[in-house]
Design an enzyme around this catalytic site. Sequence first.
Site, PDB file in Angstrom:
ATOM      1  N   ASN A   9       0.767  -1.443  -0.032  1.00 55.28           N
ATOM      2  CA  ASN A   9       0.074   0.142   0.068  1.00 55.28           C
ATOM      3  C   ASN A   9       0.819   1.178   0.032  1.00 55.28           C
ATOM      4  OD1 ASN A   9      -1.962   2.089   0.435  1.00 55.28           O
ATOM      5  ND2 ASN A   9      -2.156   1.433   2.424  1.00 55.28           N
ATOM      6  N   LYS A  11       0.084   4.397  -0.573  1.00 57.81           N
ATOM      7  CA  LYS A  11      -0.455   5.807   0.093  1.00 57.81           C
ATOM      8  C   LYS A  11      -0.289   6.580  -1.108  1.00 57.81           C
ATOM      9  CE  LYS A  11      -0.041   3.592   4.535  1.00 57.81           C
ATOM     10  NZ  LYS A  11       0.112   3.799   6.129  1.00 57.81           N
ATOM     11  N   HIS A  95      -9.493   1.765   4.717  1.00 57.68           N
ATOM     12  CA  HIS A  95      -8.228   1.829   5.359  1.00 57.68           C
ATOM     13  C   HIS A  95      -8.452   2.840   6.437  1.00 57.68           C
ATOM     14  CE1 HIS A  95      -4.269   2.983   6.215  1.00 57.68           C
ATOM     15  NE2 HIS A  95      -3.739   1.873   5.581  1.00 57.68           N
ATOM     16  N   GLU A  97      -6.844   5.213   7.499  1.00 57.74           N
ATOM     17  CA  GLU A  97      -6.478   6.660   7.012  1.00 57.74           C
ATOM     18  C   GLU A  97      -7.665   7.262   6.489  1.00 57.74           C
ATOM     19  OE1 GLU A  97      -2.696   5.942   5.064  1.00 57.74           O
ATOM     20  OE2 GLU A  97      -1.863   5.559   7.057  1.00 57.74           O
ATOM     21  N   GLU A 167      -5.573  -4.329  10.574  1.00 54.92           N
ATOM     22  CA  GLU A 167      -4.540  -3.318  10.821  1.00 54.92           C
ATOM     23  C   GLU A 167      -4.870  -2.675  12.149  1.00 54.92           C
ATOM     24  OE1 GLU A 167      -2.502  -2.384   6.931  1.00 54.92           O
ATOM     25  OE2 GLU A 167      -4.434  -1.171   6.991  1.00 54.92           O
ATOM     26  N   GLY A 173       2.368   2.602  10.681  1.00 54.72           N
ATOM     27  CA  GLY A 173       3.196   3.638  10.542  1.00 54.72           C
ATOM     28  C   GLY A 173       3.904   4.187  11.775  1.00 54.72           C
ATOM     29  N   SER A 213       3.212  -1.801  10.569  1.00 49.46           N
ATOM     30  CA  SER A 213       4.622  -2.063  10.497  1.00 49.46           C
ATOM     31  C   SER A 213       5.223  -3.242  10.168  1.00 49.46           C
ATOM     32  CB  SER A 213       4.960  -1.618  11.869  1.00 49.46           C
ATOM     33  OG  SER A 213       4.564  -0.021  12.228  1.00 49.46           O
TER      34      SER A 213
HETATM   35  P1  PGA Z   1       2.745   0.500   7.737  1.00 51.21           P
HETATM   36  O1  PGA Z   1       1.159   0.613   6.704  1.00 51.21           O
HETATM   37  O2  PGA Z   1       3.267  -0.811   6.908  1.00 51.21           O
HETATM   38  O3  PGA Z   1       3.712   1.744   7.316  1.00 51.21           O
HETATM   39  O4  PGA Z   1       2.586   0.520   8.963  1.00 51.21           O
HETATM   40  C1  PGA Z   1       0.614  -0.239   6.672  1.00 51.21           C
HETATM   41  C2  PGA Z   1      -0.755   0.149   6.085  1.00 51.21           C
HETATM   42  O5  PGA Z   1      -1.096   1.310   6.478  1.00 51.21           O
HETATM   43  O6  PGA Z   1      -1.565  -0.538   5.250  1.00 51.21           O
END
Ligand code: PGA
Length: 255
Positions: A9, A11, A95, A97, A167, A173, A213
């Site tokens: 992903n 982003k 997601h 976000e 998640e 992140g 992460s």
């Molecule tokens: P990350 O993001 O691996 O940077 O924690 C995962 C995601 O948001 O799908």
Amino acid sequence: MRTPFIAANWKLYKTVHETVVFVKELRSLVKDAGDIEIVVAPPFTAVHAAAEAARNSPIAVAVQDVHWEREGAFTGEISAAMAKEAGAEFAIIGHSERRRLFHETDETVNRKAIAVLGAGLFPIVCVGETLEEREANATLDVLDRQIKTGLDSLTGDQVASLVIAYEPVWAIGTGRNATPQQAGEAHAHIRSRLRAWFGGTAADLCHVIYGGSVKPDNIHELVMLPDVDGALVGGASLDVRAFADIVARSRQSAV
Ligand code: PGA
């Protein structure tokens, strides 16, 4: 047995040019990866170029979101059919976000899931609790609500074709991933709910992947868990070697 499923992903990262360079390099790095589903989700602008660069390879392309309507006065949006025409096979929906920054709800996730399936794409439905919800011992209730409403009215066959990404919001992140015990508990819970609500075949075939992460050095302990079928990778997927490494290590775990 479910094939390991590893998705990138990106982003709001990578131009068309950067996408093509990445996909070409990834193709050569994963050419012996064997039985594993590999997906990259670039920004909308690079979806078509990614699909062209991935043609006749084990790499499929996802969009990071879609609108639920086929067409209309929705400035800034794209439909699932448009994503498919551009070359996407999967669509990430819900997601955290999108939920947090763009007011996505379980109801809009449900409308999007129905639209995505109707257009012949496979949804990657994201669920997961915030830190506050975990600390209030509400994790499993949050997952129940997100799954019940998000997948409302879907058939067992449709759920069998889905990918659900667990998640935990506090792990995205942050460099702080869920422990194998935390991930294992959430994944087993999701699987048992799928079994109760959509039947045994749906529960057995639906991919439930972990996100938050994920890195080359923690993928192994995660995919070793019986109900973890792969990963949705953000930050570490921006580097083609790190992402290819995650793919390779998830395969080692499957064999
Ligand atoms: P990350 O993001 O691996 O940077 O924690 C995962 C995601 O948001 O799908």
